[in-house]
Design a protein around this motif. Structure first.
Motif, PDB file in Angstrom:
ATOM      1  N   ASP A  39       0.860  -1.182   0.000  1.00 27.10           N
ATOM      2  CA  ASP A  39       0.000   0.000   0.000  1.00 27.10           C
ATOM      3  C   ASP A  39       0.897   1.233   0.000  1.00 27.10           C
ATOM      4  OD1 ASP A  39      -2.286  -1.706   0.207  1.00 27.10           O
ATOM      5  OD2 ASP A  39      -1.725  -1.987   2.307  1.00 27.10           O
ATOM      6  N   ILE A  40       0.975   1.891  -1.152  1.00 24.08           N
ATOM      7  CA  ILE A  40       1.958   2.958  -1.379  1.00 24.08           C
ATOM      8  C   ILE A  40       1.376   4.319  -1.031  1.00 24.08           C
ATOM      9  CG2 ILE A  40       3.445   4.034  -3.098  1.00 24.08           C
ATOM     10  CD1 ILE A  40       3.149   1.334  -4.687  1.00 24.08           C
ATOM     11  N   ARG A  41       2.155   5.081  -0.282  1.00 20.51           N
ATOM     12  CA  ARG A  41       1.804   6.464   0.013  1.00 20.51           C
ATOM     13  C   ARG A  41       3.049   7.311  -0.103  1.00 20.51           C
ATOM     14  NH1 ARG A  41       0.950   7.945   6.213  1.00 20.51           N
ATOM     15  NH2 ARG A  41       3.012   7.454   6.952  1.00 20.51           N
ATOM     16  N   VAL A  42       2.847   8.612  -0.217  1.00 14.24           N
ATOM     17  CA  VAL A  42       3.960   9.548  -0.296  1.00 14.24           C
ATOM     18  C   VAL A  42       3.754  10.621   0.767  1.00 14.24           C
ATOM     19  CG1 VAL A  42       2.880  10.920  -2.125  1.00 14.24           C
ATOM     20  CG2 VAL A  42       5.345  10.996  -1.825  1.00 14.24           C
ATOM     21  N   GLY A  47       9.141  21.148   2.237  1.00 13.59           N
ATOM     22  CA  GLY A  47       8.963  22.586   2.406  1.00 13.59           C
ATOM     23  C   GLY A  47       8.260  23.239   1.229  1.00 13.59           C
ATOM     24  N   ARG A  48       7.869  22.441   0.228  1.00 13.69           N
ATOM     25  CA  ARG A  48       7.174  22.939  -0.972  1.00 13.69           C
ATOM     26  C   ARG A  48       6.058  21.970  -1.339  1.00 13.69           C
ATOM     27  NH1 ARG A  48      11.810  25.338  -4.480  1.00 13.69           N
ATOM     28  NH2 ARG A  48      13.423  25.513  -2.914  1.00 13.69           N
ATOM     29  N   GLY A  75       4.134  18.906   4.047  1.00 15.02           N
ATOM     30  CA  GLY A  75       3.774  18.443   5.381  1.00 15.02           C
ATOM     31  C   GLY A  75       2.677  17.392   5.416  1.00 15.02           C
ATOM     32  N   ALA A  76       2.161  17.010   4.245  1.00 12.04           N
ATOM     33  CA  ALA A  76       1.056  16.043   4.190  1.00 12.04           C
ATOM     34  C   ALA A  76       1.523  14.703   3.646  1.00 12.04           C
ATOM     35  CB  ALA A  76      -0.067  16.589   3.306  1.00 12.04           C
ATOM     36  N   ASN A 149       9.251   9.298   0.978  1.00 15.06           N
ATOM     37  CA  ASN A 149       9.328  10.640   1.538  1.00 15.06           C
ATOM     38  C   ASN A 149       9.974  11.582   0.537  1.00 15.06           C
ATOM     39  OD1 ASN A 149       8.268  10.111   4.199  1.00 15.06           O
ATOM     40  ND2 ASN A 149      10.148   8.960   4.581  1.00 15.06           N
ATOM     41  N   LEU A 150       9.292  12.706   0.304  1.00 10.13           N
ATOM     42  CA  LEU A 150       9.859  13.779  -0.516  1.00 10.13           C
ATOM     43  C   LEU A 150      10.586  14.710   0.443  1.00 10.13           C
ATOM     44  CD1 LEU A 150       6.810  14.585  -2.837  1.00 10.13           C
ATOM     45  CD2 LEU A 150       8.680  12.949  -3.209  1.00 10.13           C
ATOM     46  N   ASP A 151      11.907  14.602   0.466  1.00  6.92           N
ATOM     47  CA  ASP A 151      12.726  15.404   1.376  1.00  6.92           C
ATOM     48  C   ASP A 151      13.273  16.621   0.650  1.00  6.92           C
ATOM     49  OD1 ASP A 151      12.446  13.784   3.683  1.00  6.92           O
ATOM     50  OD2 ASP A 151      13.881  12.353   2.848  1.00  6.92           O
TER      51      ASP A 151
END
Length: 152
Positions: A39-42, A47-48, A75-76, A149-151
């Protein structure tokens, strides 16, 4: 003698109407069997605000499907899709015009502005109206939740 008693016990159990495995598993209030999906989430920690595309195998299909664009606010976290294949590909862009992206080395077609959905056909060239982006190659080691995670 032991074999005869065992067979007799099974016959008595069946004659008495003992529930079979399927009936026992379907009683109200019982939890369903565990899922064999990833079950894929991101989650966006950059900060954007961002947007992501994914190429994955739909549950039960055996074929790769390509989808974009899923909005992911800063942040979501956003639930994307479920797959029964451990291998999938993801790509991300910011939406603020900064040019920041999350990319890898696996070229796939995308469509701007989207949304888009199409099945992979194995072709190395994109159809008219599509562009190539370098997706991140991903592999889930276990079934269940998988988070990208988008870092910054």
């Amino acid at each position: 003698m032991k074999t005869h008693l065992f067979v007799t016990a099974i016959a008595v159990s069946l004659a008495a109407g003992a529930p079979g495995v399927a009936a026992a598993q379907s009683k109200p209030g019982m939890a369903p069997p565990p899922s064999a999906t990833v079950d894929i989430r991101v989650c966006n920690r950059s900060g954007r605000d961002g947007t992501v595309a994914i190429s994955y195998v739909e549950v039960g299909s055996g074929r790769f499907i390509n989808r974009g664009w899923y909005s992911v606010a800063n942040g979501a976290c956003t639930e994307l899709v479920s797959t029964d294949n451990a291998n999938f590909y993801m790509y991300g862009d910011t939406t603020d015009g900064s040019g920041r992206s999350w990319s890898g080395n696996h070229a796939l077609c995308v469509q701007y502005p989207g949304p888009y959905t199409f099945w992979s056909d194995g072709n190395d060239t994109c159809p008219d109206g599509y562009e190539t982006r370098d997706f991140v190659v991903m592999r889930a080691e276990d079934v269940g939740p998988y988070t990208w995670n988008l870092d910054p």
